[in-house]
Enzyme design. Structure first.
Site, PDB file in Angstrom:
ATOM      1  N   GLU A 279       9.045   1.068  11.339  1.00 53.34           N
ATOM      2  CA  GLU A 279      10.145   2.445  11.622  1.00 53.34           C
ATOM      3  C   GLU A 279       9.563   3.542  11.287  1.00 53.34           C
ATOM      4  OE1 GLU A 279      11.831   4.884  10.693  1.00 53.34           O
ATOM      5  OE2 GLU A 279      12.659   4.085   8.448  1.00 53.34           O
TER       6      GLU A 279
ATOM      7  N   CYS B 172      13.731   9.713   6.932  1.00 52.44           N
ATOM      8  CA  CYS B 172      13.570   9.097   8.432  1.00 52.44           C
ATOM      9  C   CYS B 172      15.606   9.336   9.879  1.00 52.44           C
ATOM     10  CB  CYS B 172      13.349   8.389   8.737  1.00 52.44           C
ATOM     11  SG  CYS B 172      13.735   7.037   7.591  1.00 52.44           S
TER      12      CYS B 172
ATOM     13  N   LYS C   1       0.704  -1.183  -0.121  1.00 52.43           N
ATOM     14  CA  LYS C   1       0.395   0.254   0.018  1.00 52.43           C
ATOM     15  C   LYS C   1       1.212   1.324  -0.348  1.00 52.43           C
ATOM     16  CE  LYS C   1      -2.095   3.401   2.228  1.00 52.43           C
ATOM     17  NZ  LYS C   1      -1.990   4.695   1.791  1.00 52.43           N
TER      18      LYS C   1
ATOM     19  N   GLU D 239       9.676  16.973  14.950  1.00 45.96           N
ATOM     20  CA  GLU D 239      10.772  15.579  13.575  1.00 45.96           C
ATOM     21  C   GLU D 239      10.122  17.454  12.993  1.00 45.96           C
ATOM     22  OE1 GLU D 239       9.137  12.703  11.879  1.00 45.96           O
ATOM     23  OE2 GLU D 239      11.431  12.347  11.051  1.00 45.96           O
TER      24      GLU D 239
END
Ligand code: NDP
Length: 473
Positions: free
Chosen positions: A248, A282, A175, A380
């Site tokens: 993750e 990331c 997906k 972040e």
């Protein structure tokens, strides 16, 4: 779709786009021009895909490691053969430039990681053999694996999820992120030129499709990369099917520059550690702690590197920095910089939208004289902004690095022996010494704390998409 596209790119898009009059419009991240309509598939389409993947799995598993590896190596060859076409589509849909550590680099990573997944040995392990007891540990296929990916490195991260899962005898339903479906579907189409039918299926749909994938009774494992908030939802969705999870979930990686570090020597690696993929990575360096004795030199050296890096439309060969991928991410970056300014942050370079380049461009922004507790440090940013915090005692810097609820990567810069001592005290899945964010298909990668759990890459990554079975006797 534009008539001016190279024929191979038009042909690839035609294979994956929605039927005429259907689907969701996907825009070029840099120019905001229409690329094509992506299929907008439903939960019923997903259920059908999972049923097909389930039916195909025993046959795929029965091929054995050698034959599967061979097919995966051929899939890697197919990616290489289409790399430039895929890189162009990726560049337009995601925004990242062709050059620099961006689209072409990502395609190179796809085939490299797929080859590594295909060829990494995983032999059964004899765990006891003492004359009285004998036991072996084997790793078997799980069944159907669901892969849910993000928009920042959509192809490489999909390969990280798909490659090991296929190698271990699972079939995979993917997906893609709603922001970058076309390039992922195109990658799958290229791989499916050599893979058996229904072993690898993409379903492009919205959040309800992702949620159903995580909760579907025939899914045995979810590989997920994305936000911590969505990771939590996936844990909830998988309470019923007890799907195994690799999560993750991004992070807010700290870098610590020790006293005595050579500012101009480390500045280029600091820069790319932070600004790879225009900061939308990331495990990018997202907050930098610099000892007061070298603080101003590091700030100046980073600014000097930043000023040399061209930003612009990804298809222009000279650019190495691109736009934010989507308006939501642009707004996050803009808000964090405005908040930093309001709280006394010193803008060294950048600091306001680069509207002359296009709607979603934000320049490389270095913010000095910031502190823990400010949003630009604690949240972040996932974009081209780096807060640089001054410290006087390394204990403070270690406490700051460990002070947030995330722990994907971190880095320590300076004397290697000193840096390794500091590294051992940092709460993160990886600590790099004198570099940040470099990954290798042989070296396990994963987070701790709010950055998730489970390892990818290497032999640990293969074990993570398998079920252990002990043969005792
Ligand atoms: P999300 O975590 O929302 O999305 C990641 C993937 O999960 C997408 O494919 C998304 O599908 C899917 N998804 C969303 N909701 C669900 C659900 N309930 N169940 C299953 N799957 C779901 O990330 P965003 O793209 O919205 O980015 C938000 C933030 O996440 C960023 O600002 C950044 O901080 C972080 N991020 C971290 C990444 C990393 O590498 N770790 C990568 C990308 C983002 P859909 O697109 O249909 O919503």
């Amino acid at each position: 779709m534009s008539d001016s596209l190279p024929a191979d790119e038009s042909a690839l898009i035609a294979r994956v786009q929605a039927p005429a009059g259907e689907g969701r419009a996907i825009l070029d991240a840099a120019t905001r021009e229409h690329i094509a309509h992506a299929p907008d598939q439903s939960v019923a389409d997903l259920d059908d895909a999972i049923a097909r993947a389930k039916a195909a799995q025993p046959g795929w598993d029965a091929l054995g490691h050698e034959r599967r590896s061979d097919l995966l190596l051929r899939a890697a060859d197919a990616i290489d053969a289409n790399a430039e076409t895929l890189a162009r589509l990726l560049s337009r849909e995601q925004g990242k430039p062709l050059n620099g550590p961006n689209a072409r680099f990502e395609l190179g990573g796809c085939s490299a990681w797929l080859r590594a997944a295909a060829t990494t040995p995983l032999e059964p392990q004899v765990v006891v053999d003492d004359g009285e007891a004998y036991a072996e540990l084997h790793y078997r296929a799980i069944g159907v694996v669901g892969a849910i990916g993000p928009w920042n490195w959509p192809l490489m991260i999909s390969i990280w999820q798909i490659g090991p899962a296929l190698r271990m005898g699972n079939t995979v339903v993917v997906k893609p992120s709603e922001y970058t479906p076309l390039s992922v579907l195109a990658l799958l189409a290229v791989m499916n030129e050599v893979l058996p039918a229904d072993v690898l299926i993409g379903v492009s749909g919205g959040r309800e499709v992702g949620a159903r994938l995580a909760s579907h009774p025939d899914i045995g494992k979810i590989m997920f990369t994305g936000s911590t908030a969505t990771g939590r939802k996936i844990i909830e969705s998988s309470a019923g099917n007890l799907a195994r999870l690799t999560l993750e979930l991004g992070g807010n990686d700290a870098g610590i520059v020790l006293p005595g570090a050579d500012a101009s020597a480390i500045a280029p690696d600091l820069f790319w550690g932070a600004f790879i993929n225009t900061g939308q990575t990331c495990a990018a360096l997202k907050r930098l702690y610099v000892h007061e004795s070298v603080y101003e030199e590091v700030v100046a050296a980073l600014a000097e590197v930043a000023e040399r890096m061209p930003m612009g439309v990804g298809l222009s060969e000279e650019n190495v920095l691109g736009p934010l991928q989507n308006p939501q991410q642009f707004d996050i970056v803009h808000r964090l910089v405005e908040d930093a300014k309001a709280h006394g942050g010193r803008i060294v370079t950048g600091g306001s939208p680069a509207t002359e380049l296009g709607e979603l461009f934000y320049p490389v922004t270095l913010v000095a004289d910031v502190a823990d507790g400010m949003a630009v440090v604690d949240e972040e940013q996932f974009g081209p902004v780096l807060p640089i915090v001054k410290y006087s005692d390394v204990e403070e810097a270690i406490a700051s690095a460990n002070g947030l609820e995330v722990g994907l990567g971190a880095s320590v810069w300076g004397d290697r022996d000193e840096a390794r001592k500091v590294a051992a005290r940092i709460q993160s899945g990886t600590v790099w010494i004198n570099s940040h964010g470099g990954i290798d298909p042989r070296i396990p990668f994963g987070g701790v704390k709010g950055s998730g759990y489970g390892l990818e890459f290497g032999v640990e990554g293969l074990k993570a998409v398998a079920v252990p079975q002990v043969i005792n006797g």
